[in-house]
Design a protein around this motif. Structure first.
Motif, mmCIF file in Angstrom:
data_model
loop_
_atom_site.group_PDB
_atom_site.id
_atom_site.type_symbol
_atom_site.label_atom_id
_atom_site.label_comp_id
_atom_site.label_asym_id
_atom_site.label_seq_id
_atom_site.Cartn_x
_atom_site.Cartn_y
_atom_site.Cartn_z
ATOM 1 N N LEU A 424 58.799 26.419 -35.736
ATOM 2 C CA LEU A 424 58.244 27.317 -34.737
ATOM 3 C C LEU A 424 59.271 28.322 -34.224
ATOM 4 C CD1 LEU A 424 56.074 24.805 -32.654
ATOM 5 C CD2 LEU A 424 55.324 26.361 -34.464
ATOM 6 N N GLN A 425 60.549 27.954 -34.269
ATOM 7 C CA GLN A 425 61.582 28.801 -33.679
ATOM 8 C C GLN A 425 62.390 29.566 -34.732
ATOM 9 O OE1 GLN A 425 63.908 26.352 -31.016
ATOM 10 N NE2 GLN A 425 62.082 25.550 -30.020
ATOM 11 N N GLY A 426 61.856 29.734 -35.917
ATOM 12 C CA GLY A 426 62.506 30.593 -36.891
ATOM 13 C C GLY A 426 63.401 29.890 -37.876
ATOM 14 N N GLY A 427 63.180 28.598 -38.095
ATOM 15 C CA GLY A 427 64.004 27.880 -39.055
ATOM 16 C C GLY A 427 63.530 28.046 -40.483
ATOM 17 N N TRP A 428 62.766 29.095 -40.755
ATOM 18 C CA TRP A 428 62.172 29.268 -42.084
ATOM 19 C C TRP A 428 63.224 29.483 -43.160
ATOM 20 C CZ3 TRP A 428 63.361 33.811 -44.492
ATOM 21 C CH2 TRP A 428 63.805 34.862 -43.680
ATOM 22 N N GLN A 429 64.396 30.025 -42.773
ATOM 23 C CA GLN A 429 65.416 30.274 -43.799
ATOM 24 C C GLN A 429 65.807 28.989 -44.520
ATOM 25 O OE1 GLN A 429 65.646 31.209 -40.597
ATOM 26 N NE2 GLN A 429 66.345 33.343 -40.424
ATOM 27 N N VAL A 430 65.914 27.896 -43.745
ATOM 28 C CA VAL A 430 66.283 26.616 -44.344
ATOM 29 C C VAL A 430 65.197 26.142 -45.302
ATOM 30 C CG1 VAL A 430 66.806 24.200 -43.866
ATOM 31 C CG2 VAL A 430 67.701 25.982 -42.370
ATOM 32 N N TRP A 431 63.952 26.373 -44.925
ATOM 33 C CA TRP A 431 62.850 25.936 -45.785
ATOM 34 C C TRP A 431 62.795 26.776 -47.064
ATOM 35 C CZ3 TRP A 431 60.402 21.502 -44.723
ATOM 36 C CH2 TRP A 431 60.570 20.996 -43.435
ATOM 37 N N VAL A 432 63.095 28.056 -46.961
ATOM 38 C CA VAL A 432 63.148 28.899 -48.160
ATOM 39 C C VAL A 432 64.270 28.426 -49.073
ATOM 40 C CG1 VAL A 432 63.646 31.226 -49.009
ATOM 41 C CG2 VAL A 432 62.112 30.917 -47.065
ATOM 42 N N ALA A 433 65.443 28.135 -48.472
ATOM 43 C CA ALA A 433 66.564 27.642 -49.269
ATOM 44 C C ALA A 433 66.204 26.319 -49.940
ATOM 45 C CB ALA A 433 67.800 27.467 -48.378
ATOM 46 N N THR A 434 65.483 25.472 -49.226
ATOM 47 C CA THR A 434 65.051 24.194 -49.791
ATOM 48 C C THR A 434 64.104 24.426 -50.964
ATOM 49 O OG1 THR A 434 65.215 23.183 -47.601
ATOM 50 C CG2 THR A 434 63.992 21.970 -49.270
ATOM 51 N N ALA A 435 63.166 25.364 -50.789
ATOM 52 C CA ALA A 435 62.220 25.666 -51.865
ATOM 53 C C ALA A 435 62.951 26.176 -53.102
ATOM 54 C CB ALA A 435 61.197 26.702 -51.381
ATOM 55 N N VAL A 436 63.930 27.052 -52.902
ATOM 56 C CA VAL A 436 64.710 27.577 -54.037
ATOM 57 C C VAL A 436 65.483 26.448 -54.707
ATOM 58 C CG1 VAL A 436 66.615 29.089 -54.684
ATOM 59 C CG2 VAL A 436 64.880 29.897 -53.071
ATOM 60 N N TYR A 437 66.091 25.590 -53.894
ATOM 61 C CA TYR A 437 66.871 24.482 -54.445
ATOM 62 C C TYR A 437 65.983 23.557 -55.272
ATOM 63 C CZ TYR A 437 69.741 20.248 -54.590
ATOM 64 O OH TYR A 437 70.441 19.144 -55.007
ATOM 65 N N TYR A 438 64.795 23.257 -54.760
ATOM 66 C CA TYR A 438 63.892 22.378 -55.502
ATOM 67 C C TYR A 438 63.278 23.063 -56.717
ATOM 68 C CZ TYR A 438 63.983 17.913 -53.229
ATOM 69 O OH TYR A 438 64.388 16.673 -52.820
ATOM 70 N N LEU A 439 63.116 24.368 -56.651
ATOM 71 C CA LEU A 439 62.657 25.101 -57.840
ATOM 72 C C LEU A 439 63.674 24.951 -58.965
ATOM 73 C CD1 LEU A 439 60.703 27.024 -59.266
ATOM 74 C CD2 LEU A 439 61.940 28.939 -58.216
ATOM 75 N N LEU A 440 64.948 25.082 -58.619
ATOM 76 C CA LEU A 440 66.001 24.875 -59.621
ATOM 77 C C LEU A 440 65.960 23.448 -60.157
ATOM 78 C CD1 LEU A 440 68.992 26.720 -57.894
ATOM 79 C CD2 LEU A 440 67.668 27.505 -59.865
ATOM 80 N N GLY A 441 65.749 22.495 -59.249
ATOM 81 C CA GLY A 441 65.682 21.098 -59.659
ATOM 82 C C GLY A 441 64.525 20.823 -60.598
ATOM 83 N N MET A 442 63.359 21.413 -60.311
ATOM 84 C CA MET A 442 62.198 21.201 -61.170
ATOM 85 C C MET A 442 62.367 21.869 -62.529
ATOM 86 S SD MET A 442 60.198 19.164 -59.628
ATOM 87 C CE MET A 442 61.721 18.428 -59.028
#
Length: 452
Positions: A424-442
């Motif tokens: 809610l307070q703008g932590g989306w950058q971490v979630w985007v980084a997580t998505a990118v990291y998991y995309l690499l993992g997949m």
């Protein structure tokens, strides 16, 4: 320490009793996080960071008991991959995918902890010895190479070395708290208002919770020694509860002492002191000049041991994945004499060194590492539920965490709640980084599965 000191049985074959088990866990949990990450939790939550550290300890205690339950049923190595691989998914391939998701998150959590430690070794040495102030990156890279070399040589922090280091770090924390409270400078008024001083506002203590949890990661150490514990059904839960109580007393005393000298506003205005909060607090006590170098030396020792262990855990995670066919087989190669994973350790050294060479990545390392650790805890909770469904009856030789089904459910609920404020307070950058990291993992996972 993010994940705890290396542990091994002594030269005799005696079982670990309650005292040895408690000592093992306390020694693993008292480490680098209190010297560094506590400042970020104070920045986010102010005095309410005390709740973050208290809740974090309780969640990791619940997590530790659940990993102990899984380890007693599946005691083989590589548990972070094997637990979900054995119990989640309808097919063997689905189980392997869940194992990879868990291991991939755990891997970054370990590497992030090591890289963060390397970065702040340079900072603490620069603070304690001004002549080294301009050598932060070289010192961090040297620490990475040193830790990697010790892991290849199969170095273990054990026995007397563990005891001495634990006593030294614990003594430093105790001395710090006593010195602050008796200095006449500690100001109780800085603890008010309790909930709204930090940058996260009234819910800042939930923002800080994942970071506080990192400090108690060593609670799982006993889980992988269940077969070496005397009367594990009784000893394991008692040892975890006692050790967590001891560590919480230490940590909360140090935090209260720090909060009476260093406020969230002070850390907001002094960015360079956010990761060295105990040093910042000691700087308010000029009559106790011995405290600042003592804290710096203790912090460096804690950070080095954290690096040795987290890099070893990352290498063994790669080894386990390679042995299960998820990663290339060369990563499973071990030294003839040492038995250490040679190529896996080399990969960990290179990746950790790359992150450590860019201190500006510190925030993303901390936040993404904490999120990856939360993912691992969540998967363990779900795996425990699956295990209990598959094995509804408790056999005499197996350990089961107390609290029934409610324990993993509550753990999951608190984890989800702790990340709602960040979203809610703008932590989306971490979630985007997580998505990118998991995309690499997949992509890595699919590429490997198609090649075998």
């Amino acid at each position: 320490m993010a994940l705890g000191k290396g542990v091994m049985m002594g030269s005799n074959n005696s079982k670990l009793g309650l005292f040895d088990s408690v000592h093992l866990l306390v020694g693993g949990m008292i480490g680098s996080a209190i010297f560094s990450l506590s400042g970020i939790t104070i920045l986010q939550a102010g005095p309410a960071s005390l709740l973050s550290w208290l809740l974090g300890g309780l969640i990791l205690l619940a997590y530790g008991l659940q990993t102990a339950e899984l380890a007693s049923r599946y005691p083989q190595s590589g548990g972070i991959f094997n637990f979900p691989a054995q119990l989640l998914g309808k097919t063997r391939e689905q189980g392997r995918l869940w194992g990879w998701i868990s291991a991939w998150a755990y891997l970054f959590g370990c590497i992030a902890g090591a890289a963060f430690s390397a970065i702040y070794i340079g900072i603490y040495l620069g603070v304690a010895f001004p002549a080294l102030g301009s050598m932060q990156v070289p010192l961090g890279l040297l620490a990475v190479l040193f830790s990697g070399a010790l892991n290849i040589a199969r170095f273990k922090i054990t026995g007397r070395a563990t005891t001495i280091l634990t006593l030294f770090l614990g003594g430093t924390l105790l001395l710090f708290a006593i010195a602050v409270f008796t200095s006449g400078s500690w100001d109780a008024s800085l603890l008010l208002p309790f909930f709204t001083q930090g940058s996260g506002g009234s819910t800042g203590f939930l923002d800080a919770l994942p970071l506080a949890m990192v400090a108690y990661g060593a609670i799982v150490a006993l889980s992988f020694l269940v077969g070496e514990v005397e009367k594990p059904n009784k000893t394991v839960p008692k040892a975890m509860a006692i050790a967590m109580a001891v560590v919480l007393v230490f940590y909360l005393a140090v935090l209260v002492a720090t909060l009476g000298l260093v406020s969230a506003g002070f850390l907001e205005a002094n960015e360079g002191l956010r990761y060295i909060p105990l040093y910042a607090a000691a700087s308010f006590l000029p009559n106790l000049s011995y405290l600042t170098p003592l804290i710096s030396i203790s912090a460096v020792l804690a950070l080095v041991t954290t690096m040795i262990v987290t890099m070893a855990l990352a290498a063994h995670t790669l080894l386990s994945c390679a042995e299960n066919g998820v990663l290339p087989q060369f990563l499973a190669k071990t030294g003839k004499k040492s038995g250490s994973p040679l190529y896996a350790t080399a990969v960990v050294v290179v990746v950790t060194g790359l992150f450590a060479a860019f201190p500006q990545l510190t925030n993303i390392l901390i936040n993404l590492g904490a999120l990856c650790n939360v993912i691992v805890v969540a998967i363990v909770c779900v795996t425990v539920l699956a295990s209990r469904k598959k094995y509804p009856k408790l056999e005499a030789e197996h350990f089961r965490a107390p609290g029934g089904t409610i324990l993993p459910v509550i753990t999951l609920a608190v984890l989800v709640a702790s990340y709602i404020p960040s979203i809610l307070q703008g932590g989306w950058q971490v979630w985007v980084a997580t998505a990118v990291y998991y995309l690499l993992g997949m992509l890595l996972y699919r590429g490997r599965r198609q090649s075998v």
